[in-house]
Structures are given as structure tokens and as C-alpha cells.
Scaffold this active site. Sequence first.
Site, PDB file in Angstrom:
ATOM      1  N   ASP A  49       0.784  -1.236   0.000  1.00  0.00           N
ATOM      2  CA  ASP A  49       0.000   0.000   0.000  1.00  0.00           C
ATOM      3  C   ASP A  49       0.815   1.285   0.000  1.00  0.00           C
ATOM      4  O   ASP A  49       0.386   2.289  -0.574  1.00  0.00           O
ATOM      5  CB  ASP A  49      -0.946   0.011   1.210  1.00  0.00           C
ATOM      6  CG  ASP A  49      -2.050  -1.034   1.069  1.00  0.00           C
ATOM      7  OD1 ASP A  49      -2.653  -1.098  -0.013  1.00  0.00           O
ATOM      8  OD2 ASP A  49      -2.305  -1.759   2.036  1.00  0.00           O
TER       9      ASP A  49
ATOM     10  N   VAL B  37      -6.972   2.980   2.481  1.00  0.00           N
ATOM     11  CA  VAL B  37      -6.589   2.440   1.186  1.00  0.00           C
ATOM     12  C   VAL B  37      -7.782   1.637   0.661  1.00  0.00           C
ATOM     13  O   VAL B  37      -7.912   0.450   0.916  1.00  0.00           O
ATOM     14  CB  VAL B  37      -5.324   1.581   1.302  1.00  0.00           C
ATOM     15  CG1 VAL B  37      -4.770   1.278  -0.087  1.00  0.00           C
ATOM     16  CG2 VAL B  37      -4.268   2.263   2.152  1.00  0.00           C
TER      17      VAL B  37
ATOM     18  N   ASN C 298     -10.892  -0.033   0.810  1.00  0.00           N
ATOM     19  CA  ASN C 298     -11.755  -0.546   1.876  1.00  0.00           C
ATOM     20  C   ASN C 298     -11.146  -0.496   3.255  1.00  0.00           C
ATOM     21  O   ASN C 298     -11.834  -0.274   4.247  1.00  0.00           O
ATOM     22  CB  ASN C 298     -12.171  -1.987   1.554  1.00  0.00           C
ATOM     23  CG  ASN C 298     -10.963  -2.898   1.345  1.00  0.00           C
ATOM     24  OD1 ASN C 298     -10.074  -2.567   0.555  1.00  0.00           O
ATOM     25  ND2 ASN C 298     -10.923  -4.023   2.016  1.00  0.00           N
ATOM     26  N   TYR C 299      -9.831  -0.740   3.346  1.00  0.00           N
ATOM     27  CA  TYR C 299      -9.199  -0.834   4.657  1.00  0.00           C
ATOM     28  C   TYR C 299      -8.785   0.523   5.196  1.00  0.00           C
ATOM     29  O   TYR C 299      -8.315   1.364   4.435  1.00  0.00           O
ATOM     30  CB  TYR C 299      -7.951  -1.732   4.601  1.00  0.00           C
ATOM     31  CG  TYR C 299      -8.218  -3.118   5.138  1.00  0.00           C
ATOM     32  CD1 TYR C 299      -8.354  -3.329   6.502  1.00  0.00           C
ATOM     33  CD2 TYR C 299      -8.347  -4.207   4.294  1.00  0.00           C
ATOM     34  CE1 TYR C 299      -8.600  -4.590   7.010  1.00  0.00           C
ATOM     35  CE2 TYR C 299      -8.602  -5.479   4.791  1.00  0.00           C
ATOM     36  CZ  TYR C 299      -8.724  -5.667   6.151  1.00  0.00           C
ATOM     37  OH  TYR C 299      -8.972  -6.904   6.643  1.00  0.00           O
TER      38      TYR C 299
ATOM     39  N   HIS D 210      -1.824  -9.070   6.831  1.00  0.00           N
ATOM     40  CA  HIS D 210      -1.352  -7.690   6.741  1.00  0.00           C
ATOM     41  C   HIS D 210       0.032  -7.628   7.375  1.00  0.00           C
ATOM     42  O   HIS D 210       0.198  -8.108   8.502  1.00  0.00           O
ATOM     43  CB  HIS D 210      -2.238  -6.727   7.548  1.00  0.00           C
ATOM     44  CG  HIS D 210      -3.648  -6.631   7.087  1.00  0.00           C
ATOM     45  ND1 HIS D 210      -4.087  -5.635   6.253  1.00  0.00           N
ATOM     46  CD2 HIS D 210      -4.720  -7.384   7.370  1.00  0.00           C
ATOM     47  CE1 HIS D 210      -5.382  -5.781   6.033  1.00  0.00           C
ATOM     48  NE2 HIS D 210      -5.799  -6.834   6.703  1.00  0.00           N
TER      49      HIS D 210
ATOM     50  N   ASP E 237      19.043   6.292  16.865  1.00  0.00           N
ATOM     51  CA  ASP E 237      20.271   7.009  17.228  1.00  0.00           C
ATOM     52  C   ASP E 237      20.291   7.107  18.744  1.00  0.00           C
ATOM     53  O   ASP E 237      19.957   8.155  19.308  1.00  0.00           O
ATOM     54  CB  ASP E 237      20.277   8.424  16.626  1.00  0.00           C
ATOM     55  CG  ASP E 237      20.790   8.446  15.185  1.00  0.00           C
ATOM     56  OD1 ASP E 237      20.866   7.370  14.562  1.00  0.00           O
ATOM     57  OD2 ASP E 237      21.091   9.541  14.687  1.00  0.00           O
TER      58      ASP E 237
ATOM     59  N   HIS F 298      -5.697 -12.778   9.097  1.00  0.00           N
ATOM     60  CA  HIS F 298      -7.105 -12.435   9.257  1.00  0.00           C
ATOM     61  C   HIS F 298      -7.989 -13.478   8.571  1.00  0.00           C
ATOM     62  O   HIS F 298      -8.094 -13.504   7.350  1.00  0.00           O
ATOM     63  CB  HIS F 298      -7.362 -11.035   8.683  1.00  0.00           C
ATOM     64  CG  HIS F 298      -8.712 -10.497   9.022  1.00  0.00           C
ATOM     65  ND1 HIS F 298      -9.103  -9.218   8.759  1.00  0.00           N
ATOM     66  CD2 HIS F 298      -9.785 -11.077   9.620  1.00  0.00           C
ATOM     67  CE1 HIS F 298     -10.345  -9.036   9.165  1.00  0.00           C
ATOM     68  NE2 HIS F 298     -10.789 -10.153   9.684  1.00  0.00           N
TER      69      HIS F 298
END
Lengths: 742, 742
Positions: free
Chosen positions: A386, A471, A473-474, A533, A542, A693
Amino acid sequence: MDHSTSLLRLIFLALGAALVLLVLRSAFRLPRGIDTSTTSLFDDAAAGSSCTRFAPWGCRKADRTTKPPSHETDVPRHPLDPLTVGEINRARELLHTHPPFASSPSSLLVHSLALDEPEKAVVLAWRKGADPLPPRRAVAVVRFRGEAFVLAVDLADGAVTPLPVPASGYPTMTMDEQVSLCFAPFGDPAFNATIRRRGVRMSDVACLPISLGWYGPTEENRRLIKVQCFSAEGTANFYMRPIEGLTVLVDMDTREVIQISDSGAGIPIPAAANTDYRYARHTQEDDRTTSTAGAGPGFQKVRAPSMEPAPSGPGVELVDGHMVRWGGWEFHLKADARAGMVVSRARVQDPGTGAPREVLYKGMASELFVPYMDPSEAWYFKTYMDAGEYGFGLQAMPLVPLNDCPRHARYIDGVFAAADGRPYVRENMICVFERYAGDVAWRHSESPITGMDIRESRPKVTLVARMVASVANYDYIMDWEFQMDGLVRIKVGLSGILMVKGTAYSHLNQVRENEDMHGTLLSENVIGVIHDHYVTFRLDMDVDGADNSFVRVDMARQETGPGESPRRSYLKATRHVAQTEKDAQVRLKLYKPAEFHVVNPTKKTRVGNPVGYKVVPAGTAASLLDADDPPQKRGAFTNNQIWVTPYNKSEEWAGGLFVYQSKGEDTLATWAERDRPIENRDLVLWYTLGFHHIPCQEDFPIMPTVSSSFDLKPVNFFESNPILKQRPTKEDDLPVCAATAA
Amino acid sequence: MDHSTSLLRLIFLALGAALVLLVLRSAFRLPRGIDTSTTSLFDDAAAGSSCTRFAPWGCRKADRTTKPPSHETDVPRHPLDPLTVGEINRARELLHTHPPFASSPSSLLVHSLALDEPEKAVVLAWRKGADPLPPRRAVAVVRFRGEAFVLAVDLADGAVTPLPVPASGYPTMTMDEQVSLCFAPFGDPAFNATIRRRGVRMSDVACLPISLGWYGPTEENRRLIKVQCFSAEGTANFYMRPIEGLTVLVDMDTREVIQISDSGAGIPIPAAANTDYRYARHTQEDDRTTSTAGAGPGFQKVRAPSMEPAPSGPGVELVDGHMVRWGGWEFHLKADARAGMVVSRARVQDPGTGAPREVLYKGMASELFVPYMDPSEAWYFKTYMDAGEYGFGLQAMPLVPLNDCPRHARYIDGVFAAADGRPYVRENMICVFERYAGDVAWRHSESPITGMDIRESRPKVTLVARMVASVANYDYIMDWEFQMDGLVRIKVGLSGILMVKGTAYSHLNQVRENEDMHGTLLSENVIGVIHDHYVTFRLDMDVDGADNSFVRVDMARQETGPGESPRRSYLKATRHVAQTEKDAQVRLKLYKPAEFHVVNPTKKTRVGNPVGYKVVPAGTAASLLDADDPPQKRGAFTNNQIWVTPYNKSEEWAGGLFVYQSKGEDTLATWAERDRPIENRDLVLWYTLGFHHIPCQEDFPIMPTVSSSFDLKPVNFFESNPILKQRPTKEDDLPVCAATAA
């Protein structure tokens, strides 16, 4: 209906569909001024605005009542500040006069135009007020007559310098083409015929541009996309109404339909009933169908409490637009078209000396990988990346006050370049708020065992920086949460709506035994397809300075010797300093636990521990795809949960600079193959957070937020715990609240 | 100083130390009325109060300004309500007249006196208002002249019936003996001499009673405890000042010192400086040492926001003292002396039908296991089982308003029996509050890709029930969080203070290479010893009824066939219904992922999915000790993360009913060895949450809260997501707040 009538209607539809749809969409779903969320920078859409055919979201809403934020006069105040409106315009001018493009500036398509950050040493040396800003430079990714260019643009002296272009892949899609590609199929008669056969009105068709990954030479040497469509009839939630099996392969440059694949024969479009999620719509339905108002489930009565600041006011300071100061923390926060949100120069105050101490030079989501687990024709290619394909920041919409962020949140806008190079503003893209969640930062009570009357408790107060990328639907809710004890929690919430598959089944009893549905039957004719996902974060640590080492602290069972102890075994920790990149690649194992420290080997605490921060994984998931599977090669940055690389300015994007249709030749996995030394160097830590999922009916028709996180936690960084001096809350610290007027 | 003087002083100290210490402690750390947190039920300490030598925490504070809660007139209103004050008194009377004990009631020691819950069928059949309460019974664990008894006490007909007594182990220590055992060593001359040799004033010595596990036959047939001591000179945080290596083995019944082990020669007691954590004390020090007031670190300026209820008021209802109703949820909540907090009959409203649906019959922390990872003489035995040895609820202190729980929290008291059988009240032991943490329950924005102007977002509002057990140094923050979408999150937070080890080292450069310190040097002379924490939850799931099945949904790589797909692989889910207990034992693996469902095999959704709940692990840790190591045998319930057993009333405590000095003969692991059938039965799910803890300097001198959780999440339990109908927050829903008067 006779055939000639059908044919006539078919021809009419085939030829006119695109126009009809555009008109209908304009009237129905894209009315003038509908986009309250985004604004152009200019009053006059004709002169200088990006309100064009390509960028409808750049149009100022005509009936807008509140004045949108004007960033026209913004000037950069910090070396890491993003490009301003003026700088984007300047860069555009410079690109337009650059020799190859000057011949036809209107053919120049801007895929990315962002700050080219100064060298780290320059940024670290810069002192506010004392030093001028380092020279401002932009880096542009553009396409011109089919060819991609990466260019350094010196905004001061006007020099435009070509930089190397990746060997494979294409730049992030522009928002303009993502939008317009949805309409590409409508000009194709065969497409229209297909839709017609499904019995769907063209005016109800909504399409999505789906990146197609890379699956071999046939897909090379041209920019391709697959368009899939849905019926939006009767619901805003068209995602639940797929026109299953219909995939339109489109050339992204010519908009030409190359191939239409239709494997969905016999699969009905799922019903619209009970899928619309809009509250306003919902209430209307309730009014119509529910005679006993107020008799609904108890949870409807719940109203969220409010997070109200102490009378002394929220402790958040937002300085010069991008510097956040809170609770001993100071960091630079900005919107980014690709990464979404970038945290830079995170420093925390030492509770002993009061001095700021470096923790993180730069942290951001570098890439995502979202493979769906259905190998069939219409689904196999869905293996989204994405950030690099769609632009994680480009997809970040304005946050919804009171619901996405608490009442007293502060907001930061994004300023991006459209495909024509013009700047536009993404309003309220990031929110920052002080959080009290009812949790306890530290507490201790003495029990009657010791008889001391001690009841000490300190509330946990944190600072959250949030961005949400939608993005399609999500919706990815990205949180960076800073604690007063030096801990930083990075959290990914998945929300929004599932991507579902149509099916002929309306009940599980129709499914053959051992048939692989690749998911769960969520409703009649709707399958929620299994998917993963992965979000890979790039964390340029640092710790008290740039040069750090990565230490794996392994915990393993140690058997005791004969007669040594009544115990047979215990857990022993062993420190291992990683020498090279391969030595620092980690796959987590519950039964082979370890801690993962980034230490500064030259800085020690009073008693001699190296100061450090550790990355603390929480629940996560790992990709199980075959390492040689094309999507896994492209997403090879998920092969480990942790990687460490030496700092390299060109290694920012875990899947490569040009991810679109890339073959996986330029990923974190290939960089790390070089196995470079990483001890006592400026190093970058990469952490991948994962989710499996398997959808369930609770994911229909909306998907409640599921989240996971990991922590960056001080480990022997402080001499003792900083919250030791935190004051407990007293009644006088709290506001007096009353109900609002009815 | 000559020797005779020394000797005289030694004799004086040896003989008088216990008395001196008691007096000093009374004056210094146990002054009259110091215990603001606990109250007896009666004004007159002499008549009927548990304010005795054994139970100083039962004394009413003399100068208390607010009236403590009176539970004298409480009556049970629900079959699961805990024993009331009256019922405890009644049970005590019945026990005192029971034949074996009637001869000497004052010799009867009550280790546990709690409700004997009615059979599940009886509870489920009971209807409030319509039915009388089922007969009230208590179950008592007592000791009389060295022998343990388990007795059923019928509070109505007065019958006292002996029940089986476990083969090994002893009952949970009474609070009285935990307190008094701390003083047992002070009567022993050798102990006093040892302390003297260390140069510690007896008046500064604070001791803790440490359960010693079981390490062989020499430790059998008598109740033993190991007492270790600290110097409280100059700090309330005596935990940071161990008198290292000194272990006093004490007979718990005779209070006799059996053996003194001193392996701490040459180990100094760490300094008190910078260890006191009390805010009041801290501020004084600051006043003395800091000349620039207000110039401290930035986090000191932070004041927590307040969680203020909506004008419509908090949505929490607390009915009849123990029934909680909120957001569609209803459950029974009570304090328990051993488990701490018990959630019973958790039901959630179906958003479609409005009917309450069963989810969980009973849920609680069943046992803890906290092994330290140092096999040396003074440390090997530290393998605590806090619930069964110390009483997790007995150690729960009153919560601190505004800091442990938000301003508008409601509190529930605990009513327990002291060793003499008298009731006492543990005030504000549980809090319940509605929570808004700035999180998003669900949200979705349409992007310009689709052009729809949709921005929907719903804030996440939850209900939290909290109890904190302070088992000496550690504070366990136990949260049950209920969400409106049916999810229940069970969270364990570890806070408080570390148990540390003294060392001669003051800098790491003094440590020999490859020397195993068993921990981290936290400060001069202080080692934080590595240890684990495991909390095993017993979850009597009743998903839409008692008879359920356990389904493991395995996710594994599936290779595609030749020519099947451009993809080589995908993730495939396969359901496996567990037939027997062994079939349901799970060790989690990142690369062998699975979901774990408890389903009702007889109830299906509209499209045919079995309704269920899944247990969703998050970050956790697993015990790596040798399975044959004595502590691991006793803590064998941690051998798996998940177990499923058929419901058995006697199997409530994962380490056995009598855990103290048990050999591990009666644990969840031994029960499950029977491999009983579990399909379509009333079953119990056990989940163990674990932590590895390698201390770091940030854990000195206090340990900030570290938490982990797991979820019980609906899976095809609802036909669609319940939050679909949740209303977004509007400005009018929020309170109007102002600063308090200065």
C-alpha cells in the site's frame, strides 16, 4: 423484450456508458463541493488550483462555511519540514523548464515531490535561531512520455540533477490515475456487455484499481492495473456487493482495456440489505422499521466519556507547525505522501540532567504487504503493497473530530503535489493529543505483611500522534504513543471494510466437504477471504548518538550441575553483539525468547551497562508463503520480523523505491544479503508487525478495529526510572464539568 | 567499645529485639489508625471486631473522617453473591460448635471461608424476583491442632460436612500468619547475632515471609516458610536494601526457627539514597536539594486529563452491589480472597433480537507462577504461586482514587474472613469504570478513488473492572475490559517494585568474564534477578449454553498444483474439533499459527457457521524450565498456553486446592492427563499469560507497569457486527468543563 431492442440498448450502453456514468457519478456521488475534507489553496479554481479533471479532491468546496487552512504563506522553519506550497510551486517551475520536459511541460506527470532531507550531520548541527536553514532540496519522481525519472531539485540554485532510476518497477501511482483508472473500463464495449449480462445498471457500477503485483514476463514493460467492480445499488457499502470474477486488465498509460476476464458465471451479486454503514442512513431505516424507539440494544445508550484536559491545559506544545513537545519528549512530526506520517529527531529529556537525549532519528511505516489467500483467477494477484503502490499518505483522509481523535486534539495538515505538480492541502491529516486511558503508569501498595501505610499510584499519561490511511476498503490507524518513562509504542489498527468475494452459496450446507472456500461465508453470497497484513517500520535509531550496536539477549534454559542446587534448571540470559546484517535477522520464537537491544557501545551507565533501547514485539504474525512465490519475493522484507542494516540514505523503502510491478530485486532482503558490518555504526532497525485475518461474521458489513503494536523501550538508558518524580493526580488538578445545554 | 559492652548489648538485643521491634514498628510503621484502607465492621474493637494481634488491618482507624462502608446489614441478592458479614459470622458459629472444634474453638484457624457456589443448573434456573435464593452454603478450609479440614457449611440447616482433603500441600496462608511470621526470627538469638554482624539496627529490619516451594522429602510433613529480611533504614523502599544471603527457615505452626542460612558474607546492604518512592518524601528532598524550583524535567509539568462522563451520565449500572450492566453487557462481579476478582454469568445482548446471550459462566485468575532464575541458596526456592500460597484477593489493597481508577469510577468492597473466622472489609478493592481512551472502535473514510464523501468513525468506549493485588513487592493490575462489539480483553499489568539481590559489585567492570549474575546490575550492590510471571486464567465458557466444543483452526501453507495459479502458495485454514483434553493442549508457534474457538456445535448462524468465541493470544512468554524441575512440576499448568478440560467443580485452582508446599500431584496438568472427552460438553478453557523479565535500570527503584493481555472475541457469534448501530459522538454529547477554583 426482443433482441433488437436489447441490441440497441447494448450499443447505447456500450458507447455511452462512460459518459453516463461520469455524469451520474458527478451528480450522485461526486456532487460539487462534496469533498469537505480537502481544499485547494486558491480561491480561483481556474488559476493555479489543482482542481482539474485529474484532481477533483483539490477543489475548494463552494458552500464551505469555515475557512480552510491557508498554507500559502508557510515557510520552512526546520531542516526536516516538508515542502511548502511555495516550494512545491517552485520545484514544479524548475521541472517544467528542465530540458527534457520543457518541450511539453503538460506531459510531465509528478508521482512524488517531497523534501530531499539534508544529510544527518547537517540536521544534527543545525541550531534553531542561530543557523540559517540548510539549502532546501526536493526529490521528484516523475514520468515523461512513458519514462520514469528521479531528480534532485535544488530550490535555491535551481539545479535539477538526475538520480539513478531503479531497474524494475514503477513509481507510486498518482492519485489522479488511481481515480481515473476506475473509469477506464467504461469505454470498452465488452466490459459494458459483461455488466449488462449481470443485470447491473451502469450507473450503479463502482470500480477499484487493483495493483497486480508481478507474475512473470508477460506483465513487464508496461504499466498495468486490474480493475474490479461492484454494485453500489442500494448501499454506500459497495464493497459488500462484488461483481465477482470480473477482472479488467488496463494499460495505465493508454487507459486501454487489454483483457477482460470473467470467471464469475452463476455468482450473484450479494444483496444490499443491511450493508450500509452510514449512521444517518441507518437512523432513517430504524425510524422506518422500528416502532419501539429506544428499545434497541443497551449499547446504543452508551455515550463516550470525554477526555478533558487538566485546568493547567493540555501539556502538548506544537512549535513552528511540526515540532511536538510534551512530557520531556521533543520530536518533529510531518505528513508524507508515501509513508503517511514521519517522526524525526525524537529526543527525551534525561530526568537527572535535564538534557535532551537522542533516541530515534527517523521512524515511519516503510512498506505494507497484504497478500490475499485465494489462488484463483480473480484473486491470486491481490498482494498489495500500500505505501509504495498507492501512497499511504495520499490515502490519508481528514480525521473526524471527536471520533477519530478526542475533543482537544491538535491537527496537522499535509501538503502534497498532484500529478500536474501543483500543491494541494490534505486537511487534518494527523492529530496529536494527550491521552489518559484510566491506566496506571506505576503503583505500589504495601500490604499488611509489612504494615506500612503506603498507597502510591501514578496515572499513565501519554501523547498520541495519529494518522489514518484509507486504502480503498481498509483503514489503517497508525499511532505513535509516547510515554513519560521513555517508552514509545507504535500501534497499527486495522479498521474499515473487508474485501469480500462473491459466491453462489447462501448457506454452508451447500458447500462440498473439504472444499476450500479460502475464507468464511459471512452472509448470503459473501465470502470473507483469508489474508494477511504486514507493516514494516523503518526505525533509524540514534541512541545517544548515531553509532549504535544491535545486541540480541538470548534467554535459554540452563541446567544446573550435580549438587549445585535443588533446582534443576533456570533461565539464563546471554548477550550477543551482532557483527553483520545476517547476524541480526530475527524470526521470533516463543520457546526461544530473546530481547533485542540497540545500544550505544560507547556510552555506559554509572554501573557500567551500555545505554540502549529495545524493540519489544507484542502479538504478531509471520508470512507463511513460499519464499519463491512471486509476491513473497516482492514482500521479502517480511521474511524476518527484525532486520538491522547500516544507515544508507537510499534504503528507505523496504520493498524498493519503485514497488509497483517490481520483481523484488530491490528490497530490504536483497540489501541485507550484502551482510554489511553493523557493529558500532549508524544503523537502521526494521520491524514488521503482522496479522493473519480469517474473517468472521463480526467483520460483516464493517470490520471493527483490530490492533497490534510493538514498543521501543529504554533499557539501561536512564539511571533509574524517570516517572519516579511524577506527581499523583489530586482532585484540584481536574476540571469541573457539567452537562451542555440541552 | 570493649567486648563486654558488646556482649551485653548483644544479649540485650537478642532477648529484647522482638519486643523492641514490635514497639518500634508499632510506633513508626504501624501507628494506631495507620491503616486507612481497611476497616473492621464494628466500632468496638474488643467486641466482635477482627482487630486482634493477628489482624491489625482489621482495626478501624480512630481519626477517620469519612464513615467507612458498613456491610453489617448486607444480604445476598444473587445466588453467586459472596458471603456476607452475617453469613461469615454464622459460618464461624457453626464451625465453632462442630464436634472436633467445639472442644477448643480458639484453636480453629480459618484459612478460607467463601461461598460454596450452587450448581450451575440451579444458578441458571434462578430468576430474580420470582425465585428465592438457592440454599446458601459456605466452604471452609480450616486447620485445627495441625490438621487441615475442608468443610461444607450449610448456612440454613447448620450442617457441617467434611469434604476430601488434598493428598499433598497446605492451605493458603492466612493473612495473620503472613504478618506474624515476619516477626518469628526476632526471638532467635542467632538471627539477632547475624543482623548485628551486618551492622543493621534491629529497629530497621523488615522481613518478608517467602513460600519455599517443595524440593524433596526433608521439607515434608511440616508447614515451613523462609523469612528474608531487609533494612528499612532511610527509605520506605526496603526492597532495594536486601540483607543478602540471609534465609531463616521457620516452622509456620510453632514459629520456631529451624535453620539460619547466611551465604551473604561480604555483600553490603545497598544504599538507601534515591530509593524512596513516596511522592511526599520526594518533594521534600527536592525542596532541600533543588535550588531552581520548576526547572525539573518537562514531564513533571504534565497533568493527566480527566475522563469525564457524557452529560447523560456514565453508562454503568451497578445493581444489588454485584451485577454490572453496561453497553449490552451484564455480569456478576465479586471479590474473592484467593482469585482476587471473579466475573460470572457474563452475557451480552444480541443486537438483532435484544436477548441476552451467555458467553462466560465464570472467569478468574486461577493461579500464578513466578519462578526466579537464580539457583543459589538464597534464591532457588523463589517460585511463588501467589493465588494459592498468599491469596491474590487477600493481598488486594484499597484502590487509590484518581490514580488507580478514573475520577468517576465505582468501587466494590471485599468481605473476607480473618484467621479467627471473623469478617472484615477490604474497602474499594475493585473499581468499575467506563473508559474512553481516544481509540477508534470502527471507522471508514472513502478516498478520492471512489469519490464518495464518507467519513464515518465511532469512538471505542469500554467498561473496565479492575483489581490490584500487591503481593509484597509486586503489584498485579488485573483488568477485565468489555467492548460493545462483544470482545472481552483480559489484561495483566505488572507494577510495583522489583525483588532484588545484593551483590558486592558496584560496577560491571568488577564482574568476571562469563560470570553468570542471574540478572542485571541495576545500581551499586543491586542485581535485578531474571524471573518469569505466569498467570493462568480459568474460563468456564458457556457460549449460548453450557455444552461447547473446542475447535483449532490451523493456518498452514498450501502449495498450488501445477498450472493452477500464478501463485505458488497461500494460507489455508483447516478446522479441527478437539475430541479429548490432550487434543486441546496448545503451545503457540508464530510459524504454526492457529485460531482457538470455543463453539456451540448445536447453534448455527443464518448461513450455517457455528456460533463461537475465540481466545486470542497477544504477546506472551512460555516457561523454559525443565519439566521435571520441582517448581515446574508444581507449576505444570504453564506447560501449555491453552488447555481445555471438561467442567468439574473441584477443578478450580490450576495448581491444586492446597498449593503451599504441594508436590504438583494435583494440577491442571495431572487432571488433563486423564484425557477426558471434551466435545459438545460443558468445558473449561484455561489460558496462561506469561512474561519474561530481565530487569534493567529503568526498573530501579520502582518498576513501571508492563502489561499484556488476551482477548475473548466473538467469532460468528453475531450475525453481523453489533457496533454497526453505534452512534458517533457529537459535540452536544460532551460535557462542558472548566478549571477548578485555584
